[in-house]
Scaffold this active site. Sequence first.
Site, PDB file in Angstrom:
ATOM      1  N   LYS A  11       0.850  -1.209   0.000  1.00 58.06           N
ATOM      2  CA  LYS A  11       0.000   0.000   0.000  1.00 58.06           C
ATOM      3  C   LYS A  11       0.875   1.245   0.000  1.00 58.06           C
ATOM      4  O   LYS A  11       2.039   1.205   0.408  1.00 58.06           O
ATOM      5  CB  LYS A  11      -0.942   0.031   1.200  1.00 58.06           C
ATOM      6  CG  LYS A  11      -0.278   0.063   2.596  1.00 58.06           C
ATOM      7  CD  LYS A  11       0.067   1.452   3.122  1.00 58.06           C
ATOM      8  CE  LYS A  11       0.762   1.391   4.477  1.00 58.06           C
ATOM      9  NZ  LYS A  11       1.728   2.434   4.718  1.00 58.06           N
ATOM     10  N   GLY A 103       4.709  -4.035   3.823  1.00 57.16           N
ATOM     11  CA  GLY A 103       5.124  -5.356   3.323  1.00 57.16           C
ATOM     12  C   GLY A 103       4.899  -6.465   4.340  1.00 57.16           C
ATOM     13  O   GLY A 103       4.357  -7.518   4.005  1.00 57.16           O
ATOM     14  N   ASP A 138      -1.973  -1.749  10.300  1.00 55.20           N
ATOM     15  CA  ASP A 138      -2.261  -1.745   8.854  1.00 55.20           C
ATOM     16  C   ASP A 138      -2.799  -3.088   8.357  1.00 55.20           C
ATOM     17  O   ASP A 138      -3.179  -3.198   7.192  1.00 55.20           O
ATOM     18  CB  ASP A 138      -0.974  -1.455   8.059  1.00 55.20           C
ATOM     19  CG  ASP A 138      -0.538  -0.011   8.176  1.00 55.20           C
ATOM     20  OD1 ASP A 138      -1.372   0.845   8.517  1.00 55.20           O
ATOM     21  OD2 ASP A 138       0.657   0.249   7.923  1.00 55.20           O
TER      22      ASP A 138
HETATM   23  O1  C5P Z   1       0.570  -1.294  14.694  1.00 57.68           O
HETATM   24  P1  C5P Z   1       1.960  -1.466  14.209  1.00 57.68           P
HETATM   25  O2  C5P Z   1       2.677  -2.614  14.896  1.00 57.68           O
HETATM   26  O3  C5P Z   1       2.105  -1.514  12.734  1.00 57.68           O
HETATM   27  O4  C5P Z   1       2.732  -0.140  14.658  1.00 57.68           O
HETATM   28  C1  C5P Z   1       4.131  -0.041  14.667  1.00 57.68           C
HETATM   29  C2  C5P Z   1       4.525   1.116  15.557  1.00 57.68           C
HETATM   30  O5  C5P Z   1       4.108   2.352  15.001  1.00 57.68           O
HETATM   31  C3  C5P Z   1       3.908   1.089  16.947  1.00 57.68           C
HETATM   32  O6  C5P Z   1       4.716   0.375  17.823  1.00 57.68           O
HETATM   33  C4  C5P Z   1       3.867   2.553  17.317  1.00 57.68           C
HETATM   34  O7  C5P Z   1       5.140   2.959  17.775  1.00 57.68           O
HETATM   35  C5  C5P Z   1       3.637   3.245  15.990  1.00 57.68           C
HETATM   36  N1  C5P Z   1       2.218   3.568  15.732  1.00 57.68           N
HETATM   37  C6  C5P Z   1       1.609   4.586  16.436  1.00 57.68           C
HETATM   38  N2  C5P Z   1       0.282   4.868  16.198  1.00 57.68           N
HETATM   39  C7  C5P Z   1      -0.407   4.191  15.267  1.00 57.68           C
HETATM   40  C8  C5P Z   1       0.209   3.150  14.539  1.00 57.68           C
HETATM   41  C9  C5P Z   1       1.520   2.868  14.786  1.00 57.68           C
HETATM   42  O8  C5P Z   1       2.225   5.243  17.274  1.00 57.68           O
HETATM   43  N3  C5P Z   1      -1.678   4.500  15.071  1.00 57.68           N
END
Ligand code: C5P
Length: 314
Positions: A11, A103, A138
């Site tokens: 994406k 990815g 995501d």
């Molecule tokens: O949810 P995901 O594991 O993909 O997120 C990776 C990192 O990105 C999280 O650990 C956080 O630090 C940050 N993040 C965030 N707020 C979001 C999505 C991601 O702070 N809404």
Amino acid sequence: MRTYQLIAPAKVNLLLEVIGSRPDGYHELVMVLQSIDLADELLLRPLAGHQVRLVCDHPQVPQDQSNLAVKAAKLMQSTFPDQASGVEIQLRKQIPIGAGLAGGSTDAAAVLVGLDLMWNLGLTQDELHPLAAKLGSDVPFCISGGTALALGRGEELSPLPDLDRLYAVLAKYRSLAVSTPWAYQTYRQQFQATYAQTAAEQDERRRNGPSVPLLSAIAHRDPVQIGQALHNDLEKVVLPEQSAVAHLRETLAQMPVLGTMMSGSGPTVFALTETREAAQQVATALQLEIPDPDLEVWVTKFIPSGIQIADLAL
Ligand code: C5P
């Protein structure tokens, strides 16, 4: 049980706006997400017992429990212990890693969709999404894909009109990667004072922020307006840190494109065009302008869906 082959698209973020903090430590976001036809391929093969085995020849892909595709398989096994089997996940990695293109998330989404089929669970998208959200913000989007507005952590999705006539030239330095936690943490350190504090302030921000012109442009399927309304708050922390990425973005902005922006937490930069020919010309011109063998360039098309079942081998 059969073997399933799945296509897991990447994406780009047409928009990423940070609204404020959340009690769970994440950020409250407004995003517009778009699937593209750069995709990984996964083959899921049933194994006896409960072993989860990942096979991937890409040197940077972790093959242990830390891989999000393995975590997805383990989550499915623990949620559906009566129907579960072991699984071998063969991953053909095409999407660059640490690139801001989801990815890892899309591979996890493909494992959820594939195991739902393999184990005959008959889950609906509404049933798959909460499982996906446990794996990453995501991952729910990656299942359904297309063009969508994402709120909350990124897991509250509303479909938007398809933009499948647009093309994106993607450019990324092979040797550069950005850690998503680093990008959000740095953003918090620098911009926390600007965060909307109350629920009412957050609502106000959503109603009047940069998503307004983009959503209007998408509703009208107006490519010129879409190009002008691209927005990504995380550019404010990544571009000052990575001068090569800032230069790449400036170079693309000088070219005949609808607009250009960094995707997600970067460092991939993309530029929009209305035709494949225009995208190919931009890709060629970019490689002439920055003749660095470390720079990878892709011509991609927007697509209207997420995980696809490619084939069904018996
Ligand atoms: O949810 P995901 O594991 O993909 O997120 C990776 C990192 O990105 C999280 O650990 C956080 O630090 C940050 N993040 C965030 N707020 C979001 C999505 C991601 O702070 N809404």
